[in-house]
Enzyme design. Structure first.
Site, mmCIF file in Angstrom:
data_model
loop_
_atom_site.group_PDB
_atom_site.id
_atom_site.type_symbol
_atom_site.label_atom_id
_atom_site.label_comp_id
_atom_site.label_asym_id
_atom_site.label_seq_id
_atom_site.Cartn_x
_atom_site.Cartn_y
_atom_site.Cartn_z
ATOM 1 N N GLU A 33 -54.965 -2.665 23.066
ATOM 2 C CA GLU A 33 -55.847 -2.334 24.183
ATOM 3 C C GLU A 33 -57.201 -2.105 23.539
ATOM 4 O O GLU A 33 -57.362 -1.144 22.777
ATOM 5 C CB GLU A 33 -55.313 -1.091 24.881
ATOM 6 N N LYS B 6 -48.869 4.933 12.705
ATOM 7 C CA LYS B 6 -49.947 5.010 11.733
ATOM 8 C C LYS B 6 -50.952 6.002 12.332
ATOM 9 O O LYS B 6 -51.556 5.754 13.376
ATOM 10 C CB LYS B 6 -50.564 3.622 11.519
ATOM 11 N N CYS C 280 -61.642 4.625 27.514
ATOM 12 C CA CYS C 280 -61.648 3.167 27.622
ATOM 13 C C CYS C 280 -61.874 2.739 29.076
ATOM 14 O O CYS C 280 -62.165 1.586 29.334
ATOM 15 C CB CYS C 280 -60.370 2.558 27.064
ATOM 16 N N GLY D 150 -57.821 0.878 20.534
ATOM 17 C CA GLY D 150 -59.008 1.109 19.715
ATOM 18 C C GLY D 150 -60.050 0.040 19.940
ATOM 19 O O GLY D 150 -60.112 -0.574 21.001
ATOM 20 N N SER D 151 -60.852 -0.195 18.898
ATOM 21 C CA SER D 151 -62.003 -1.091 19.041
ATOM 22 C C SER D 151 -61.595 -2.556 19.029
ATOM 23 O O SER D 151 -60.517 -2.921 18.537
ATOM 24 C CB SER D 151 -62.976 -0.850 17.889
#
Lengths: 483, 483
Positions: B228, B149, B265, B204-205
């Site tokens: 993550e 995606k 991150c 991502g968030s």
């Protein structure tokens, strides 16, 4: 059933947490001694444990004595696996200024204990999947303290097992926090929500398992939940095998279906047979001769009868072996065609915990394969076929793919009950067989569920954990990237 | 940002599922060739890919060119890992009539591909954590087809990367179903719910990750979800290190904090320093000299400014470096004391994605350790200490235990940004750093997330998968229990 509740889990879980770092840091040889000492202590108590278990589970002393031996073997086998120390999966990459994507620092990685583990004991194996069973033993082996939530089906046995374990731990000088027993549903849920608990394992029903899995997932810090929930363990008999070995297969099926009153998660609840074979009738004949056996407790017996009734009243389901007394715990056999089964698969593939089999007769192996693909995940699948048939019929390879896709253990010409404790055993599978398809609750790989990797970057030798040091004080396997 | 939506994911996921068995069954050498061919094709497109990436992410051509090299190195490094074939973890137990708990059948276990994988691409690494990044590469290496995606932050780059990958797959003769790209949030959710998808990975968030994790868990057949999510990567500077190396530490911290506009991150968002050290002031001085850098997109810039404002207005927080223009993307530094931080830890430890650091000054290392223990799980933790200090001060061992307990990578005297792609790397950690603390999304161990064990019981040789056969046609490592 008892309604005993541990009223204050706080000091119990805190004691486990306090023991956590020291136990994770024990040398393999030292950890192995503790596991073996617990095994010895349990064996020495056989004279008390087995009668207690029999009184509370009705499984019979022969089976229970064998199950206790299996349980203590499991502890000693894991002790040996701990000594080999391969599970640390030590990887050491030296610093490298010339590493292609850019200079890399020194990195040393191993797998260490995840932290305090909560185990929910099962009812159907009062030794092997209960207080000192596979989940507990593999968590200890991984370096985790364990709190066990006792199954209410055998409270006195649970308490005596716990006392035996705790005494062995004290006698060998290991920290008391390594093990604790709690009782009651509420106490179990409180422990599952406790921030100090870092993983949980469960063997039991789909409903109970999903409830607990949701609680584990909804914690402020969710934790891994290893649930082994349900399986109907389909068996496919090919036309060749049905022709060549009908009596052997019928006898084998009936023995596997009725062993321990059918109270196994690997019970073969679903049997696919060729429509033109008299195999179903032969199974029914043999099953008529098997006497009713007492089940673990009234709740399980009631559930068995209720699900049996529900299955029997599905349209297109026919009773091949059914006791006249609806309250009888005798074995039962139902029959339907593959066409009917596939149209009503969700209802007809419901697990019936107890000695009930559903025979599905088929005309076409390709259709059986499609039926297998549409099943939920299974602990095991089994095929009975002839070797020459497998060489000449390409459909068998597709069937094998489907069985592999839907289960964690694929059996050729055998039966799923009797799960061997070995290195290569996998007792797990796609959901709902287990909530985590990569985890097994039997065999030495079971301890891997309770490990997590940690990488140390540029750390001084004297502060590294022993498995990662260059002097390798424990003499364990270390993989170095010197390529 | 684009709002392009893939309208019909059905044929895309079905094509992946169709390729699944064949790809899982490829010989290691064959699979490695495909991974290398994709790497070669991406390298050959550098002249188009890097400018496209720069136009959509503002990360600069030097960094992006390095990131592309890292991404193709990762593919080739995984190809080499596939060739070594250790990941199959083949275990073969012969049948044994004398096995202590009862006769055991022959069992052969390996780890095979879990099935089609869905990857949600990240925005901050448009190559290394996007279309052909670490999650995709490791799923391919494990034998899984991948549907990606696309991240809406770099749609043109995503499409060109996808075209390059698909062409390489076609040219090397591998099945087209190995790879597909979908776009749009709705399409991503539909794919995550699709029964043929068997695992998902996400970078991502926390908010986005938890929403998707819940969808994965609530499917009729829940699947593993490797997210993550977030990390503030605390760094602890001991009194000895602050005295001995103040300038080196200040320079290192500022470089790590501002690299890539702080959009990592592993960005070191939290710095514990001794209260009597001028380290915080020196960091602030250096930070004043760092110019504002453009961020990935407006949404990320807005979020950076909003979280920065929220943190700065907490009671007891002091601005050490703060631009006069509230809309400036310049680096920012806040300061508070450990006492204030611990009393307001939940709010003050919020991740601020961007170049913002919070310096916490302490009087007592034991209190820092308690603060670390109370933090949520982290990808990394770092300590700057002097070796002789570590020998003489037992508190440092306790601090090291706390850092290890709360993170997946513990760094000595270095900085967390710059995650090396090696065998020993672990890029994961306790929740919310990752949703599954045992998984890593960087390094060769990343492929293990996409495997599941299957055991074959008493299976004929010619029907076994090649890794389990006695003739071992692929020449891969097999562990036999001949003890």
């Amino acid at each position: 059933m008892t309604t005993t509740q541990t009223t204050d889990i706080e000091p119990i879980v805190e004691t486990a947490a306090t023991a956590s770092h020291a136990w994770a840091a024990t040398a393999p040889a030292e950890r192995a001694v503790v596991l073996s000492a617990i095994a010895d202590a349990l064996d020495a108590e056989e004279g008390t444990l087995v009668p207690l278990a029999d009184a509370e589970t009705h499984l019979g002393r022969t089976r229970l004595s064998g199950e206790l031996r299996r349980t203590t073997f499991q502890l000693r086998f894991l002790a040996q696996t701990v000594r080999r120390a391969a599970f640390y999966d030590v990887r050491i990459d030296r610093a490298d200024e010339t590493w292609p994507p850019g200079p890399r620092p020194e990195l040393r990685r191993y797998r260490t204990a995840i932290g305090p583990v909560l185990v929910f004991a099962a009812s159907n194996f009062p030794f092997a999947f209960s207080v000192a069973g596979g989940d507990t033993a593999s968590a200890w082996a991984a370096g985790c303290p364990v709190t066990v939530k006792a199954h209410p089906g055998h409270p006195r046995l649970s308490r005596h097992t716990a006392r035996t374990v705790s005494r062995a731990i004290a006698e060998v000088g290991a920290p008391a926090g390594l093990f604790s027993l709690i009782e009651g549903e509420q106490a179990g849920v409180q422990a599952l929500r406790h921030p100090r608990i870092r993983a949980a394992a469960f063997t039991g029903s789909i409903t109970g398992g999903l409830t607990l899995a949701r609680i584990a997932a909804e914690r402020p810090e969710p934790i891994p939940f290893y649930g082994e929930l349900g399986s109907i363990n389909p068996v496919v008999v090919t036309p060749g095998a049905a022709r060549a070995r009908i009596e052997e297969i019928a006898l084998g099926y009936v023995a596997s279906l009725t062993q321990g009153a059918g109270q196994f998660c690997t019970n073969p609840g679903l049997l696919f047979v060729p429509a033109d074979s008299p195999l179903a009738e032969r199974v029914a004949e043999l099953l008529h001769e098997v006497a009713a056996a007492p089940m673990l407790n009234q709740r399980i017996a009631d559930a068995y009868l209720a699900v049996a009734h529900k299955l029997a009243t599905r349209s297109g389901m026919q009773k091949l072996c059914w006791p006249q007394d609806p309250a009888s715990l005798a074995p039962r056999l139902l029959h339907t065609t593959l066409e009917v089964f596939r149209a009503d698969q969700e209802a007809m593939a419901e697990e019936c915990f107890g000695p009930l089999g559903v025979v599905v007769s088929y005309d076409n192996l390709t259709e059986v394969t499609a039926g297998i693909v549409a099943l939920p995940g299974q602990l095991t699948t089994t095929v009975h076929a002839e070797e020459d048939e497998a060489r000449s019929n390409p459909i068998l390879a597709l069937l094998a793919d489907a069985l592999t896709d839907r289960s964690g253990r694929v059996i050729w010409g055998g039966w799923p009950t009797g799960v061997a404790v070995t290195h290569a055993m996998h007792h797990g599978g796609p959901f709902p067989a287990t909530t985590t398809p990569a985890g097994t609750s039997v065999g030495t790989a079971a301890l891997e569920r309770f490990l997590r990797p940690v990488a140390y970057q540029s750390w001084p030798q004297h502060l590294l954990p022993p498995p990662l040091r260059d002097d390798n004080p424990w003499g364990i396997p270390q993989h170095r990237d010197d390529s």
